[in-house]
Design an enzyme around this catalytic site. Structure first.
Site, PDB file in Angstrom:
ATOM      1  N   ASP A 227      35.847  42.551  31.795  1.00 35.71           N
ATOM      2  CA  ASP A 227      35.670  42.713  33.130  1.00 35.71           C
ATOM      3  C   ASP A 227      34.917  43.712  33.789  1.00 35.71           C
ATOM      4  O   ASP A 227      35.626  44.783  33.562  1.00 35.71           O
ATOM      5  CB  ASP A 227      37.142  42.559  33.498  1.00 35.71           C
ATOM      6  CG  ASP A 227      37.505  42.740  34.911  1.00 35.71           C
ATOM      7  OD1 ASP A 227      36.587  42.695  35.732  1.00 35.71           O
ATOM      8  OD2 ASP A 227      38.551  42.791  35.300  1.00 35.71           O
TER       9      ASP A 227
ATOM     10  N   LYS B 254      28.744  48.088  41.561  1.00 32.92           N
ATOM     11  CA  LYS B 254      28.854  46.572  41.517  1.00 32.92           C
ATOM     12  C   LYS B 254      28.333  45.864  42.867  1.00 32.92           C
ATOM     13  O   LYS B 254      27.923  44.963  43.177  1.00 32.92           O
ATOM     14  CB  LYS B 254      30.323  46.070  40.945  1.00 32.92           C
ATOM     15  CG  LYS B 254      30.334  44.532  40.780  1.00 32.92           C
ATOM     16  CD  LYS B 254      31.645  44.378  40.337  1.00 32.92           C
ATOM     17  CE  LYS B 254      32.003  42.862  40.039  1.00 32.92           C
ATOM     18  NZ  LYS B 254      33.412  42.665  39.757  1.00 32.92           N
TER      19      LYS B 254
ATOM     20  N   GLU C  56      35.552  35.562  37.764  1.00 30.95           N
ATOM     21  CA  GLU C  56      36.744  36.136  37.395  1.00 30.95           C
ATOM     22  C   GLU C  56      38.081  35.410  37.988  1.00 30.95           C
ATOM     23  O   GLU C  56      38.902  35.407  37.005  1.00 30.95           O
ATOM     24  CB  GLU C  56      36.727  37.541  38.515  1.00 30.95           C
ATOM     25  CG  GLU C  56      35.720  38.491  37.895  1.00 30.95           C
ATOM     26  CD  GLU C  56      35.295  39.612  38.964  1.00 30.95           C
ATOM     27  OE1 GLU C  56      35.554  39.793  39.972  1.00 30.95           O
ATOM     28  OE2 GLU C  56      34.239  40.397  38.456  1.00 30.95           O
TER      29      GLU C  56
ATOM     30  N   ASP D  42      42.252  36.511  44.349  1.00 27.01           N
ATOM     31  CA  ASP D  42      41.663  37.682  43.451  1.00 27.01           C
ATOM     32  C   ASP D  42      40.832  38.698  44.596  1.00 27.01           C
ATOM     33  O   ASP D  42      39.881  38.378  44.931  1.00 27.01           O
ATOM     34  CB  ASP D  42      40.429  37.103  42.553  1.00 27.01           C
ATOM     35  CG  ASP D  42      39.920  38.484  41.631  1.00 27.01           C
ATOM     36  OD1 ASP D  42      40.344  39.373  41.948  1.00 27.01           O
ATOM     37  OD2 ASP D  42      39.250  37.979  40.986  1.00 27.01           O
TER      38      ASP D  42
END
Lengths: 617, 246
Positions: free
Chosen positions: A12, A77, A176, A198
């Site tokens: 992850d 990211k 994810e 999420d």
């Protein structure tokens, strides 16, 4: 030694933290560091030399956030697969420097060097890889890496590149929320419609899935790749920044260290307000200016983030509409991501879906666990489970007048493909260029430019005669592959790809090659540093021994040692690894006898002491 | 429009246990071991996954007849069965060629499922497949021209309106929205009736030799489908405009 099974790990790669997991028999297991921490902060810090062998990653880099804000990279990211024009808003709150031309991948400037976001992410991945190798006592070369479901093609490609740069074969890019659903579904053997909400450090996803007979079919997904816990922190930072400017006439934007400090305090305040009704913000200002001190009420914070939370709810509604479902059809809602700990988020989700959402599995760890499960499926382990995911955004090509012709709709199950025929406009034209875009809008300018393709080597023919069939295929990673065929000759057509925000294959190859070169260089540097340390220690001891044992040596022996010491000192000052090693060996050899004599004398003395004590006692 | 999941009297091929593939037509050499393949998906000799037969249409792929009323539950089950046969997840350790076949087969399968799952897409696909008509572009129903012109005026007015005037145009557009949804639902009902009509006409092969009755049915389906797409679009447009101000 027992059989070293090669593990495919699940990673992850998060905005704030990254985790790595593997399948231990039938249960996914998170690999922790020596102090038991699962999360590796996704932070990379360079020292002043910019030397890649001295890069700090994780907790150690996190410590540098305030002391070296210009060279400590966090939340990279958010920049994956992006161009300068996407990030204007962020630039003023980031203490490090981003450079890059329009319509080009952004780069991070560290001294003279320029790093792409995948290169920075690769440092994090390498750290996770070695953590796993140490824990599993086996090399790790294959991985499943997760990305936000709403990541576009460039962002996915960038993630895959990061993996390659870190020496990992990325077998699959998994969304994810879908990964989380695997971990959740495996645990509970659920059937029916579930919604995965999420909200992570930097991104938000909502996915609606149908689970039936071991098949996890994603019905729709929606989200925002630029909305997460970071934005909640920033909302606080902005408020504080404005108040500091007004009350103390200090502009935080001009003091990177303070801005970074404010961001870290904001993060802490946010966490405190998940359990308390108020928290105190204290920021020490430059000398003589005192401190900014402010009590922040939970209600105040909620007012600041309410707009952002509302945006996530709109995404949820759109996802439901795309799946052709109503709120009442959703059997269960699962919370994933650290930001779902915020009470306002929990309450808002509960109100929208009219039920208490689940958060039994650790929202920080569930994605990595799901990635490990998918890794196990790919290695032939859990063959009963099958994940059918979707592409989050429509794929189209530019046609006359800058209008998008849609080829693959959003929420289409992947892998999927579409064919389109192209021809020429003028007589004798030998190449055709095709512009591929991703997005939901009608005009090309409002969509995301993915790549431009040139079909070359078309036989010269009158306009409109050639017929070239282009096949757009989205693979199981959600990444676009394009092939073309000349329908008249049946020949495969060559395609030249220019990704708009990504790296071409050549660039990636170059980077891998350079990083390998550097790896060798880095290794040599590290060895030299270690040798120098060793030499200095040995020199210190030898000189001391020479002084202590001078009565034990004849002139020749003494001279030999003195020469060896002088030689090693020269080698050391010349920084020559080989000469240092040789000097060390020679000194070692020449002092052996002395060391032995000294040793026996000290033993003798010790014994004498002992005897004396015995007598006295 | 929702043609399915009500079960009609007509059964899909799956229920009957029929295969819509002609055994003789499916015989071909295996790409991997070159022995003759009889099974549809895998070589009976070396078990290598086979590419789909060229031009396998979506109805045939799912072993359904050329019917427009499909039991969605049956369709889904068949989709899952075929996914488990083809999906790239199960071919990670095979040759690159076989992986490519798995990828292409799965891509084709998902496209087929996406089309058949949606009654309107299914119908548009059938129209294309029969070669009766070309594409099915969105077209406004002639009898609604005046109404539609008025809606365009309302939309423009709302966009230009000051905050005091907005309420007035919003009310007008809400009424328009209701009217258009009504027309769209009516078109949906017509399409539903046409689907039943088509299924009663018993078309077993796609070979371009259709009776007049079958031809007319296809033509009418195409006409209503164009209207329906148009109405869908305008409903969406009004909704977006209302969402923006509201």
């Amino acid at each position: 030694m027992h059989d070293k099974k090669s593990h495919i790990v699940g990673i992850d790669l998060g905005t704030t933290n990254s985790l790595i997991a593997y399948m231990d028999g039938t249960a996914p297991r998170i690999i922790r560091d020596a102090s038991g921490r699962a999360a590796l902060p996704s932070i990379v810090s360079f020292d002043e030399s910019g030397d890649t062998s001295k890069v700090l990653v994780g907790e150690k880099a996190k410590e540098k956030l305030v002391s070296c804000p210009e060279r400590t990279i966090y939340s990279v990211k958010r920049f994956m697969g992006k161009g300068r024009e996407d990030l204007e808003e962020d630039l003023q709150l980031i203490p490090f420097t981003l450079v890059g031309e329009e319509k080009e991948a952004i780069r991070i400037a560290i001294g003279e060097k320029r790093y792409t976001p995948p290169e920075i992410s690769a440092f994090v991945l390498r750290e996770l890889k070695s953590r796993a190798e140490a824990a599993l006592q086996a090399p790790v070369s294959k991985a499943v890496i997760t990305v936000p479901a709403y990541f576009n093609d460039s962002q996915r490609q960038a993630t895959k590149d990061a993996g390659r740069l870190a020496g990992l074969e990325v077998l699959r890019i998994v969304n994810e929320p879908t990964a989380a659903s695997l971990a959740y579904g495996l645990q509970k053997e659920k059937e029916g419609i579930i919604a995965i909400y999420d909200l992570g450090g930097g991104t938000f996803d909502i996915s609606i899935l149908k689970i039936r007979n071991g098949i996890f079919e994603v019905l729709s997904t929606n989200g925002d790749t630029h909305l997460g816990g970071d934005d909640f922190d920033q909302a606080l930072v902005r408020m504080v920044r404005d108040e500091v400017l007004e009350q103390h006439k200090v502009n935080l934007n001009q003091i990177p260290e303070l801005l970074q400090q404010a961001r870290l305090i904001s993060e802490d305040i946010k966490c405190q307000l998940s359990t308390k009704t108020s928290a105190t913000f204290v920021l020490a200002l430059p000398k003589g200016l005192g401190a900014y001190r402010r009590e922040i009420q939970k209600k105040e914070f909620e007012a600041l983030i309410q707009g952002l939370v509302k945006r996530t709810l709109s995404s949820c509604k759109r996802a439901l509409a795309d799946a052709g479902l109503k709120v009442d059809d959703v059997k269960e809602v699962v919370l994933v991501g650290g930001s779902t700990r915020i009470p306002l988020v929990k309450e808002s989700v509960a109100a929208l879906f009219k039920q208490t959402p689940h958060s039994e599995l650790d929202p920080d760890e569930v994605v990595a666990m799901g990635a490990a499960i998918q890794a196990d499926i790919l290695s032939g382990g859990l063959s009963d489970l099958l994940l059918l995911d979707v592409t989050p955004l429509s794929l189209g090509i530019e046609t006359m007048g800058g209008v998008v012709s849609r080829l693959i709709p959003r929420n289409a199950t992947i892998p999927t493909s579409a064919k389109e025929s192209f021809s020429t406009f003028v007589d004798g034209q030998q190449s055709v260029s095709i512009h591929v875009v991703q997005g939901e809008r009608e005009m090309v300018t409002d969509c995301r430019s993915l790549a431009k393709f040139n079909l070359t080597g078309i036989d010269p023919m009158p306009a409109g005669m050639p017929r070239i069939e282009v096949n757009f295929l989205i693979d199981a990673n959600g990444i676009l592959n394009v092939t073309a065929k000349d329908l008249r000759s049946g020949r495969a057509q060559s395609i030249e790809v220019k990704p708009t925000y990504g790296l071409s294959d050549e660039e990636t190859e170059d980077m891998i090659a350079t990083s390998m070169e550097h790896a060798k260089e880095d290794m040599e540097k590290r060895i030299l540093v270690e040798l120098k340390n060793e030499a200095e220690t040995v020199l210190r001891h030898s000189e001391k021994a020479l002084k202590q044992g001078t009565d034990l040596l004849d002139d020749e022996e003494k001279h030999k040692i003195e020469t060896a010491i002088a030689d090693l000192k020269t080698a050391l000052s010349n920084q020559q690894g080989k000469a240092i090693r040789e000097g060390l060996n020679r000194l070692d050899e020449s002092t052996q006898k002395l060391a032995g004599d000294l040793m026996s004398r000290s033993v003798k003395e010790a014994l004498q002491d002992k005897r004396l004590t015995d007598v006295e006692g | 429009m929702n043609i399915v999941p009500e079960k009609s009297g007509l059964k899909s091929g799956l229920d009957e246990g029929l295969s819509f593939f002609n055994k003789e037509e499916t015989k071909r050499p295996c790409w991997s071991c070159e022995s003759e393949v009889e099974d549809l998906y895998n070589c009976s000799h070396c078990t290598a996954l086979q590419q789909f037969l060229k031009d396998t249409d979506y109805f045939t792929l799912f072993e359904l007849g050329y019917l427009l009323t499909i039991d969605l539950d049956v369709l889904e089950k068949q989709y899952y069965v075929l996914s488990r046969k083809f999906h790239p997840d199960y071919y990670q350790k095979t040759s690159e060629e076989e992986q490519m076949i798995s990828l292409e087969n799965t891509a084709h399968l998902t496209r087929a499922y996406r089309t058949l799952k949606d009654p309107k897409k299914r119908m548009a696909y059938l129209i294309q497949l029969t070669g009766q008509e070309g594409d099915v572009p969105a077209a406004a129903p002639a009898e609604l021209f005046e109404e539609i012109l008025e809606i365009q005026e309302h939309l423009e007015a709302l966009e230009a309106a000051s905050s005091d005037e907005q309420a007035q145009w919003m009310t007008a557009l809400e009424a328009d929205l209701e009217a258009m949804e009504g027309h769209r639902d009516a078109a949906g009902e017509k399409l539903k009736a046409l689907s039943f009509e088509w299924d009663g006409l018993e078309v077993f092969r796609i070979d371009h030799s259709y009776s007049n009755q079958q031809r007319n049915c296809l033509k009418e389906m195409q006409r209503i489908l164009s209207h329906d797409s148009y109405l869908d679009r305008i409903v969406e447009e009004i909704r977006e405009a209302l969402d923006e101000v509201g």
